[in-house]
Scaffold this motif. Sequence first.
Motif, mmCIF file in Angstrom:
data_model
loop_
_atom_site.group_PDB
_atom_site.id
_atom_site.type_symbol
_atom_site.label_atom_id
_atom_site.label_comp_id
_atom_site.label_asym_id
_atom_site.label_seq_id
_atom_site.Cartn_x
_atom_site.Cartn_y
_atom_site.Cartn_z
ATOM 1 N N ASP A 70 0.832 -1.207 0.000
ATOM 2 C CA ASP A 70 0.000 0.000 0.000
ATOM 3 C C ASP A 70 0.868 1.259 0.000
ATOM 4 N N PHE A 71 1.938 1.238 0.804
ATOM 5 C CA PHE A 71 2.824 2.401 0.890
ATOM 6 C C PHE A 71 3.528 2.644 -0.438
ATOM 7 N N LEU A 72 4.070 1.591 -1.029
ATOM 8 C CA LEU A 72 4.778 1.749 -2.306
ATOM 9 C C LEU A 72 3.837 2.262 -3.396
ATOM 10 N N ARG A 73 2.634 1.734 -3.419
ATOM 11 C CA ARG A 73 1.679 2.174 -4.432
ATOM 12 C C ARG A 73 1.277 3.639 -4.205
ATOM 13 N N ALA A 74 1.090 4.010 -2.919
ATOM 14 C CA ALA A 74 0.720 5.395 -2.613
ATOM 15 C C ALA A 74 1.833 6.361 -2.996
ATOM 16 N N LYS A 75 3.087 5.980 -2.718
ATOM 17 C CA LYS A 75 4.210 6.846 -3.077
ATOM 18 C C LYS A 75 4.364 6.930 -4.588
ATOM 19 N N GLY A 78 15.868 -1.355 -10.624
ATOM 20 C CA GLY A 78 16.613 -2.506 -11.121
ATOM 21 C C GLY A 78 15.939 -3.833 -10.849
ATOM 22 N N ILE A 79 14.613 -3.835 -10.805
ATOM 23 C CA ILE A 79 13.872 -5.080 -10.605
ATOM 24 C C ILE A 79 12.850 -5.212 -11.729
ATOM 25 N N SER A 80 12.244 -6.365 -11.836
ATOM 26 C CA SER A 80 11.267 -6.575 -12.902
ATOM 27 C C SER A 80 9.910 -5.982 -12.519
ATOM 28 N N VAL A 81 9.126 -5.646 -13.528
ATOM 29 C CA VAL A 81 7.777 -5.139 -13.291
ATOM 30 C C VAL A 81 6.940 -6.196 -12.579
ATOM 31 N N GLU A 82 7.145 -7.457 -12.974
ATOM 32 C CA GLU A 82 6.391 -8.544 -12.358
ATOM 33 C C GLU A 82 6.683 -8.631 -10.856
ATOM 34 N N TYR A 83 7.952 -8.479 -10.482
ATOM 35 C CA TYR A 83 8.324 -8.559 -9.068
ATOM 36 C C TYR A 83 7.740 -7.379 -8.299
ATOM 37 N N LEU A 84 7.817 -6.181 -8.870
ATOM 38 C CA LEU A 84 7.236 -5.012 -8.218
ATOM 39 C C LEU A 84 5.734 -5.187 -8.054
ATOM 40 N N THR A 85 5.082 -5.738 -9.045
ATOM 41 C CA THR A 85 3.638 -5.987 -8.965
ATOM 42 C C THR A 85 3.324 -6.932 -7.801
ATOM 43 N N ARG A 86 4.125 -7.985 -7.645
ATOM 44 C CA ARG A 86 3.891 -8.942 -6.557
ATOM 45 C C ARG A 86 4.045 -8.267 -5.198
ATOM 46 N N ILE A 87 5.038 -7.378 -5.079
ATOM 47 C CA ILE A 87 5.239 -6.667 -3.806
ATOM 48 C C ILE A 87 4.056 -5.751 -3.520
ATOM 49 N N GLU A 88 3.644 -4.981 -4.541
ATOM 50 C CA GLU A 88 2.549 -4.025 -4.330
ATOM 51 C C GLU A 88 1.233 -4.730 -4.022
ATOM 52 N N GLN A 89 1.028 -5.897 -4.582
ATOM 53 C CA GLN A 89 -0.221 -6.626 -4.367
ATOM 54 C C GLN A 89 -0.174 -7.535 -3.147
#
Length: 277
Positions: free
Chosen positions: A7-12, A44-55
């Motif tokens: 939630d924090f990463l998505r808000a930022k 320096g990370i993949s979009v897929e990995y960032l998506t998993r963290i945000e979700q």
Amino acid sequence: MGSPLGDFLRAKRDSTQPETLGLPERGRRRSPGLRRSDLATRAGISVEYLTRIEQGRDRNPSPAVMNALADALSLGPAERNHLRYLAKITGGACPTHTRPAPPPRHVRPQILQTLRLLEPGIAVVTNRLGDLLAHTAGFEVITSGSGLLDSEAPNLTRYVFTDPRARKLFPDWDQVADEQAFDLWLGPAVENSEWLSAELAPVAGPEFTRRLNRHEVPERGVLRLDHPSGRELRFLREPLELADDNQQLVVFLPAERKTAEAVDELRRLRGPLRAIS
């Protein structure tokens, strides 16, 4: 299901404009702020990995990934500390974690003795949930007539969001509300924060939940009080962390001579008070 970290990463990301990071404008976007692909590239990370963290599907990103995301979002020191804290509690959040429960209200005798030494100053022992656990007579003086200390277990967070008198006591109510909501993320334990959040959400409504989910690190400036007697008070706050107790000793220092004189007048009007409550 999301997570506090996601939630924090998505808000930022949503609140960060590409141009502030030196990124070119790429035309119309479906959502405000920074694209997920841009943040992933900068970190320096993949979009897929960032998506998993945000979700909330990846709850244990490494410290290196957290540092890379903090750098990519140009987070300040306070926001970096908050990011690390959210990573810690998110990693421990699983279906079997401890059930929500209130924190203990015990204050060690040594801390109470310290409060006595601070008399006739203004000080309070609290925790990040807003529980007011012990205070000097001076704290009672500056809050007299406000209703803050009326309950058997006074809590500043509950008072701010549910008692209409709070908006009169705090002329900068929005600032104080932001602080109290943010501090729930730093509560004594995850289950303690969940307990108070669940209790407050139904009665406090969107004013509370919106702030809780925004993850915006507040700026803690001068605290202004409009005392029920009509006096305007301004204080600097000096928090001293009691790490072993998950508590804080907060000392209130008059920000100007006018406030110091007003506090002296209030003491004279109130008369003798118990030194420690």
